[in-house]
Enzyme design. Sequence first.
Site, PDB file in Angstrom:
ATOM      1  CG  ASP A   1      -2.010  -0.835   1.111  1.00 62.13           C
ATOM      2  OD1 ASP A   1      -2.106  -1.677   0.051  1.00 62.13           O
ATOM      3  OD2 ASP A   1      -2.952  -0.980   2.146  1.00 62.13           O
TER       4      ASP A   1
ATOM      5  CG  ASP B   1     -14.186  -2.148  -0.654  1.00 61.35           C
ATOM      6  OD1 ASP B   1     -13.303  -3.261  -1.034  1.00 61.35           O
ATOM      7  OD2 ASP B   1     -13.905  -1.248  -0.910  1.00 61.35           O
TER       8      ASP B   1
END
Length: 240
Positions: free
Chosen positions: A8, A129
């Site tokens: 990330d 998600d």
Amino acid sequence: MKVIPAIDLLDEKVVRLHKGDYDEATIYNDDPPAEAQIFKEAGFDHIHVIDLNGAKEGRFVNLDIISQIISKTGLSVQTGGGIRSYRDAKMLLDAGISNIICSSMAVKSSDEWLKILDEYGSRAILGMDLKDGKVAYGGWLETLDKSLKDFLQPMIDRGLSTVLSTDISRDGTMAGPNLKLYQELSEHFPQLNFIASGGVSDVSDLQALAEQDRYGVVVGRAYYEGNLSLKEMRKYHSAE
């Protein structure tokens, strides 16, 4: 099962967030290409890179860093964060990204997302998600008032093959993946490849996902915190 190491990116550093909170970012490496090289040397050929700056700003920010990772390591990269249009996706795919991951665009700009599926097929991954069983978007602040079947079927009809699904209640928590959720998704949508994301804590979670014959799993914090070794990750990884 594909075990996919995660990087990330935030402000050109390798970080992890806790439940998506930018104020709870832990920095693990200030040299992302060097981190990627570690995965390369461990025997991985594909990694998961998220542009957290891009996700926050609504435009892809870290292409230069990802291009460096690709050129220096030869790894293939699936990436997401800040991809808001067909033009964004085309730019990334033309720049050498192997797969793009789109989530909010599939909700807010579905026509452009379907155009991407039409043109790029399996190179386009849906980032789905989930919050209490519903699709979450807009920084996980909103949920879609639509069934998963109604949400996914138009994409399946246009060639969607792979879904990276995150139970956001477990993202970055190392509380264990939501095995029941992934099993139910696979049963309801057997034509899709599901990549598990969020909650992996140790090697037992990889074993459980492998026993489910899961298509793939993204591993982030568990590796960075030392709960999972590269050797353990490799044990459950198959490139096929």
